[in-house]
Design a protein around this motif. Structure first.
Motif, PDB file in Angstrom:
ATOM      1  N   MET A   1       0.313  -0.879   0.055  1.00 32.82           N
ATOM      2  CA  MET A   1       0.348  -0.345  -0.515  1.00 32.82           C
ATOM      3  C   MET A   1       0.661   1.173   0.015  1.00 32.82           C
ATOM      4  O   MET A   1       0.590   2.164  -0.964  1.00 32.82           O
ATOM      5  CB  MET A   1      -0.700  -0.011   1.660  1.00 32.82           C
ATOM      6  CG  MET A   1      -1.782  -1.410   1.638  1.00 32.82           C
ATOM      7  SD  MET A   1      -3.195  -0.357   0.583  1.00 32.82           S
ATOM      8  CE  MET A   1      -4.262   0.869   1.070  1.00 32.82           C
ATOM      9  N   ALA A   2       2.628   1.282   1.170  1.00 29.87           N
ATOM     10  CA  ALA A   2       2.432   2.285   0.754  1.00 29.87           C
ATOM     11  C   ALA A   2       3.529   2.927  -0.390  1.00 29.87           C
ATOM     12  O   ALA A   2       3.960   3.847  -0.842  1.00 29.87           O
ATOM     13  CB  ALA A   2       4.492   1.719   1.813  1.00 29.87           C
ATOM     14  N   GLY A   3       3.541   1.745  -1.525  1.00 29.04           N
ATOM     15  CA  GLY A   3       4.724   1.631  -2.334  1.00 29.04           C
ATOM     16  C   GLY A   3       3.806   2.511  -3.151  1.00 29.04           C
ATOM     17  O   GLY A   3       4.415   3.798  -3.694  1.00 29.04           O
ATOM     18  N   PRO A   4       2.333   2.858  -3.616  1.00 32.33           N
ATOM     19  CA  PRO A   4       1.728   2.774  -4.778  1.00 32.33           C
ATOM     20  C   PRO A   4       1.471   4.262  -4.302  1.00 32.33           C
ATOM     21  O   PRO A   4       1.676   5.531  -4.891  1.00 32.33           O
ATOM     22  CB  PRO A   4       0.418   2.477  -4.323  1.00 32.33           C
ATOM     23  CG  PRO A   4       0.860   0.634  -4.073  1.00 32.33           C
ATOM     24  CD  PRO A   4       1.507   0.864  -3.115  1.00 32.33           C
ATOM     25  N   LYS A   5       1.414   4.600  -3.114  1.00 30.32           N
ATOM     26  CA  LYS A   5       1.069   6.143  -2.629  1.00 30.32           C
ATOM     27  C   LYS A   5       2.484   6.860  -2.482  1.00 30.32           C
ATOM     28  O   LYS A   5       1.975   8.454  -2.817  1.00 30.32           O
ATOM     29  CB  LYS A   5       0.418   5.817  -0.673  1.00 30.32           C
ATOM     30  CG  LYS A   5      -0.727   5.573  -0.920  1.00 30.32           C
ATOM     31  CD  LYS A   5      -1.110   5.439   0.699  1.00 30.32           C
ATOM     32  CE  LYS A   5      -1.931   4.655   1.040  1.00 30.32           C
ATOM     33  NZ  LYS A   5      -2.466   4.698   2.824  1.00 30.32           N
ATOM     34  N   ARG A   6       3.735   6.729  -2.363  1.00 28.50           N
ATOM     35  CA  ARG A   6       4.470   7.394  -2.103  1.00 28.50           C
ATOM     36  C   ARG A   6       4.715   7.615  -4.080  1.00 28.50           C
ATOM     37  O   ARG A   6       5.172   8.993  -4.301  1.00 28.50           O
ATOM     38  CB  ARG A   6       5.867   6.806  -2.366  1.00 28.50           C
ATOM     39  CG  ARG A   6       5.317   6.716  -0.614  1.00 28.50           C
ATOM     40  CD  ARG A   6       7.281   6.675  -0.127  1.00 28.50           C
ATOM     41  NE  ARG A   6       8.077   5.486  -0.409  1.00 28.50           N
ATOM     42  CZ  ARG A   6       7.058   4.499   0.886  1.00 28.50           C
ATOM     43  NH1 ARG A   6       6.897   4.232   2.041  1.00 28.50           N
ATOM     44  NH2 ARG A   6       8.140   3.015  -0.010  1.00 28.50           N
ATOM     45  N   ALA A   7       4.737   7.161  -4.903  1.00 28.65           N
ATOM     46  CA  ALA A   7       4.686   7.413  -6.235  1.00 28.65           C
ATOM     47  C   ALA A   7       3.536   7.632  -6.870  1.00 28.65           C
ATOM     48  O   ALA A   7       4.145   8.383  -7.714  1.00 28.65           O
ATOM     49  CB  ALA A   7       4.316   5.272  -6.700  1.00 28.65           C
ATOM     50  N   ALA A   8       2.663   7.699  -6.499  1.00 27.77           N
ATOM     51  CA  ALA A   8       1.483   8.550  -6.616  1.00 27.77           C
ATOM     52  C   ALA A   8       1.971  10.372  -6.106  1.00 27.77           C
ATOM     53  O   ALA A   8       1.963  11.804  -7.154  1.00 27.77           O
ATOM     54  CB  ALA A   8       0.183   8.157  -5.869  1.00 27.77           C
ATOM     55  N   ALA A   9       2.655  10.706  -4.429  1.00 30.75           N
ATOM     56  CA  ALA A   9       2.731  11.473  -4.298  1.00 30.75           C
ATOM     57  C   ALA A   9       4.019  12.771  -5.248  1.00 30.75           C
ATOM     58  O   ALA A   9       4.401  13.521  -5.404  1.00 30.75           O
ATOM     59  CB  ALA A   9       3.562  11.446  -3.362  1.00 30.75           C
ATOM     60  N   PHE A  10       4.806  11.357  -5.641  1.00 33.90           N
ATOM     61  CA  PHE A  10       5.884  11.820  -5.914  1.00 33.90           C
ATOM     62  C   PHE A  10       5.454  12.205  -8.065  1.00 33.90           C
ATOM     63  O   PHE A  10       6.859  12.901  -8.147  1.00 33.90           O
ATOM     64  CB  PHE A  10       7.139  10.689  -6.916  1.00 33.90           C
ATOM     65  CG  PHE A  10       8.464  10.608  -7.370  1.00 33.90           C
ATOM     66  CD1 PHE A  10       9.721  12.031  -7.061  1.00 33.90           C
ATOM     67  CD2 PHE A  10       8.821  10.341  -8.901  1.00 33.90           C
ATOM     68  CE1 PHE A  10      10.454  11.926  -7.855  1.00 33.90           C
ATOM     69  CE2 PHE A  10       9.809  10.929  -9.087  1.00 33.90           C
ATOM     70  CZ  PHE A  10      10.585  11.668  -8.439  1.00 33.90           C
ATOM     71  N   ALA A  11       4.675  11.860  -8.191  1.00 34.77           N
ATOM     72  CA  ALA A  11       4.294  11.710 -10.181  1.00 34.77           C
ATOM     73  C   ALA A  11       3.956  13.408  -9.659  1.00 34.77           C
ATOM     74  O   ALA A  11       3.915  14.420 -10.597  1.00 34.77           O
ATOM     75  CB  ALA A  11       3.394  10.834 -10.323  1.00 34.77           C
ATOM     76  N   GLU A  12       3.042  13.894  -8.605  1.00 35.25           N
ATOM     77  CA  GLU A  12       2.019  14.932  -8.456  1.00 35.25           C
ATOM     78  C   GLU A  12       3.143  15.745  -8.791  1.00 35.25           C
ATOM     79  O   GLU A  12       2.885  17.049  -9.174  1.00 35.25           O
ATOM     80  CB  GLU A  12       1.783  14.705  -7.346  1.00 35.25           C
ATOM     81  CG  GLU A  12       0.582  15.833  -7.042  1.00 35.25           C
ATOM     82  CD  GLU A  12      -0.401  15.970  -5.902  1.00 35.25           C
ATOM     83  OE1 GLU A  12      -1.065  16.794  -5.214  1.00 35.25           O
ATOM     84  OE2 GLU A  12      -0.808  15.421  -5.027  1.00 35.25           O
ATOM     85  N   GLU A  13       4.433  16.527  -7.648  1.00 30.95           N
ATOM     86  CA  GLU A  13       5.244  16.844  -7.710  1.00 30.95           C
ATOM     87  C   GLU A  13       6.005  17.255  -8.504  1.00 30.95           C
ATOM     88  O   GLU A  13       6.053  18.131  -9.095  1.00 30.95           O
ATOM     89  CB  GLU A  13       6.144  16.850  -6.173  1.00 30.95           C
ATOM     90  CG  GLU A  13       5.819  16.542  -4.893  1.00 30.95           C
ATOM     91  CD  GLU A  13       6.361  15.647  -3.827  1.00 30.95           C
ATOM     92  OE1 GLU A  13       7.886  15.371  -4.278  1.00 30.95           O
ATOM     93  OE2 GLU A  13       6.115  15.935  -2.582  1.00 30.95           O
ATOM     94  N   SER A  14       6.056  16.876  -9.719  1.00 31.43           N
ATOM     95  CA  SER A  14       7.272  16.516 -10.655  1.00 31.43           C
ATOM     96  C   SER A  14       6.354  17.058 -11.484  1.00 31.43           C
ATOM     97  O   SER A  14       7.352  17.566 -12.495  1.00 31.43           O
ATOM     98  CB  SER A  14       6.813  14.742 -11.939  1.00 31.43           C
ATOM     99  OG  SER A  14       8.499  14.195 -10.837  1.00 31.43           O
TER     100      SER A  14
END
Length: 634
Positions: free
Chosen positions: A1-14
């Motif tokens: 669960m944690a992995g998808p959440k960090r990926a989503a946040a990183f994508a947003e900041e980029s």
């Protein structure tokens, strides 16, 4: 669960960073565009400035030129304005003030004077002609007002008769208040200020001179009859008689009263018309003609007084008193004219001073010119005349005090007293104090001494015998003493009484020397080497014993003494009765003779009356009979 959440946040900041980079690229492109635009704008501004600058400069110069043009137009208007105003005011000022109306005429003068003042302050060379023309126009206006001023003064004015106002004790006429207000208004606008007038003419303004001329003629004409009256009343109806002048005989008092009344009235007229600093000068100018006529009259009176100095010197004293009082009264009301009025007195004051020595000289000369004196020893008329002079002088103590003070003690003895430096009277000079009374007493005493000493000398030259000389001197002394006691001379000459008494004693001594011969027959010769006389019986002298003790020769001598006494005594009594004596002289000399002779005769009779044994052959008078004769001498 944690992995998808960090990926989503990183994508947003980029995604956000990419957006920021994209915006930054746009800003850089925009900045470049702006910089390009600014460069183009700066280049355009310089081009505009280069194009508009000359236009702006031309506009400022045009505005300055317009302003200068406006000022020139205004200056032209100001230059034209005086000319336009002159034309308007000239019509008024060259017209008759009475026709235009005085108020309107004066208003025109005021406007013209104001305009002239403005032009003078402008300092424009172009205004000089206008200034000259306005000055001329003001001169026309002033002259027109001066004519009105003069006509107003002359309107309804005629010379007056001063005697009418003096005798009724009413004030001299004044100019009405309405007319003085009218005159003041004209005066204020017809002439310059007093200070300017003084600089241009020290004699005063034109209106002042007009006033002085018109009113001066009025005063002089009004007083001319008074001047004529003074000369007429001074003339003697009978020039051959030296009638002594009496106070009030001359019209000088009325003349002076007229001058005082008219001068004071004129001062009251002047004050409402002129400014304060002009009052004295205008009054002096106005009264100048009347004062000249007054001075001429006084000089004519002075000549008359000099020609009749012994009788009319009192007129000089009265003139001094009257005119000096008038001068002080005028000054007290006006603060002016005292010097001018008093200066007219100078000739008469000098004549009055010289009159005192002239009167003494007259006494000496008249006595010395006598070729005979009364044989009976009677007093001469000159004594009464001289004493009448002194009595008359007491009525003029006020002016005489001033004159005597200026001469100083004994100054009247000089033949020509020096002129005083001034004739201006003061209150002190007219204060008859102790000094003035004493100086008069000294002068009167000198006059009496001059008379008596000259009479004594003339008597010794013309009258024979001490008897008549003594009676003559005693009679004159008696008249002097009587006239002193019966007048104001009494208290004044009280200090001189011892000197007068000395003259009376001298006169008595002269007379009594003639009785020495009579007394000589009544004196005994006593012989000290002889025995004593027979004693008297009781308290009475024993004449029989005295006679018995005489030798025959002594008896004959005694009889001769009685006969000689009788003859001498009868002769002296008869001669005494031939003298004309004043009452007090007769009484006094009779008393002196009785006191001298009667005691000697009584003693002689007591001793030697038995020489003729009562027969009366040698002894003519007994004591009672002799007393009766001596008593009858008075």
């Amino acid at each position: 669960m944690a992995g998808p959440k960090r990926a989503a946040a990183f994508a947003e900041e980029s995604a956000e960073v990419e957006v920021l980079y994209a915006n930054l690229s746009k800003m850089k492109s925009l900045t470049k565009k702006i910089q390009s635009s600014m460069s183009r704008l700066e280049t355009s501004g310089k081009t505009v400035e280069e194009a508009i600058g000359p236009i702006y400069g031309n506009t400022q110069r045009l505005q300055t030129t317009n302003a200068n043009i406006d000022r020139v137009i205004m200056a032209i208007d100001r230059i034209r304005e005086p000319l336009d105003m002159r034309n308007r005011e000239e019509q008024v000022l060259r017209s008759n003030p009475q026709t235009i109306g005085l108020n309107e005429y004066i208003a025109s003068i005021d406007r013209t004077r104001q305009a002239l003042g403005d032009l003078k302050q402008s300092n424009l060379r172009s205004n000089q002609q206008a200034i000259s023309e306005l000055n001329g126009l003001l001169g026309v206006g002033s002259r027109q007002l001066e004519d009105v001023f003069q006509n107003t003064l002359r309107d309804g004015v005629a010379p007056v008769e001063p005697l009418h106002f003096i005798t009724k004790n009413i004030d001299f006429p004044r100019i009405s208040s309405n007319k003085t207000t009218h005159l003041r208004t004209i005066n204020a606008h017809a002439s310059s200020t007093p200070s300017e007038a003084a600089q241009s003419d020290p004699r005063g303004t034109s209106t002042a001179k007009i006033y002085a001329e018109v009113r001066g003629q009025y005063i002089t004409s009004s007083l001319q009859n008074m001047a004529a009256a003074c000369l007429a009343t001074a003339r003697k109806q009978n020039p051959s008689t030296a009638t002594v002048y009496k106070r009030g005989d001359n019209a000088i008092g009325m003349y002076a009263a007229g001058i005082k009344g008219m001068f004071i009235a004129e001062y009251d007229n002047i004050c409402p018309v002129f400014d304060r600093e002009e009052w004295g000068q205008v009054l002096s100018m106005t009264c100048q003609g009347a004062l000249k006529a007054f001075a001429v009259t006084l000089r004519d009176l002075d000549r008359h007084i000099k020609d009749n100095i012994t009788s009319d010197c009192f007129l000089a004293y009265e003139i001094i008193e009257v005119v000096s009082n008038t001068a002080m009264e005028i000054e007290s009301k006006t603060g002016e004219m005292k010097v001018e009025v008093a200066d007219a007195l100078k000739p008469i004051r000098e004549t009055a001073k010289s009159s005192l020595s002239a009167l003494l000289t007259d006494v000496r000369n008249r006595v010395q010119q006598m070729t005979q004196l009364p044989a009976d020893g009677a007093a001469i008329p000159l004594t009464s005349e001289m004493m009448t002079r002194l009595q008359t002088m007491t009525g003029f103590l006020i002016p005489l005090s001033s004159i005597l003070t200026s001469l100083g003690k004994g100054g009247w003895s000089a033949p020509g007293p020096a002129s005083s430096s001034t004739s201006i009277p003061t209150l002190k000079s007219f204060d008859v104090g102790a000094d003035g009374r004493k100086l008069f007493a000294d002068y009167a005493s000198d006059t009496i001494h001059t008379l008596l000493s000259n009479l004594e000398a003339r008597s010794q030259a013309l009258q024979r015998g001490k008897g008549v000389q003594g009676v003559f001197l005693a009679n004159n002394v008696a008249i002097i003493e009587r006239m002193i006691r019966s007048s104001e001379l009494g208290p004044l000459l009280e200090p001189a009484q011892p000197k007068i008494e000395a003259w009376r004693v001298k006169a008595t001594k002269h007379y009594m020397t003639t009785w020495n011969e009579v007394s000589a027959y009544l004196l005994d010769v006593q012989y000290t080497n002889r025995g004593p006389r027979p004693p008297s019986t009781g308290t009475a002298v024993d004449s029989a014993a005295f006679v018995k003790a005489l030798s025959s020769k002594e008896k004959d001598t005694m009889k001769e003494k009685f006969r000689s006494f009788n003859a001498s005594f009868d002769e002296m009594v008869a001669k005494h009765k031939t003298y004309k004596m004043e009452k007090e002289v007769k009484t006094s000399l009779a008393r002196d003779v009785q006191r001298f002779i009667e005691p000697l005769y009584s003693r002689h009779w007591d001793r030697y009356h038995e020489i003729d044994k009562g027969r009366g052959k040698y002894v003519k008078y007994d004591k009672t009979q002799l007393n009766a004769v001596l008593t009858n001498l008075g």
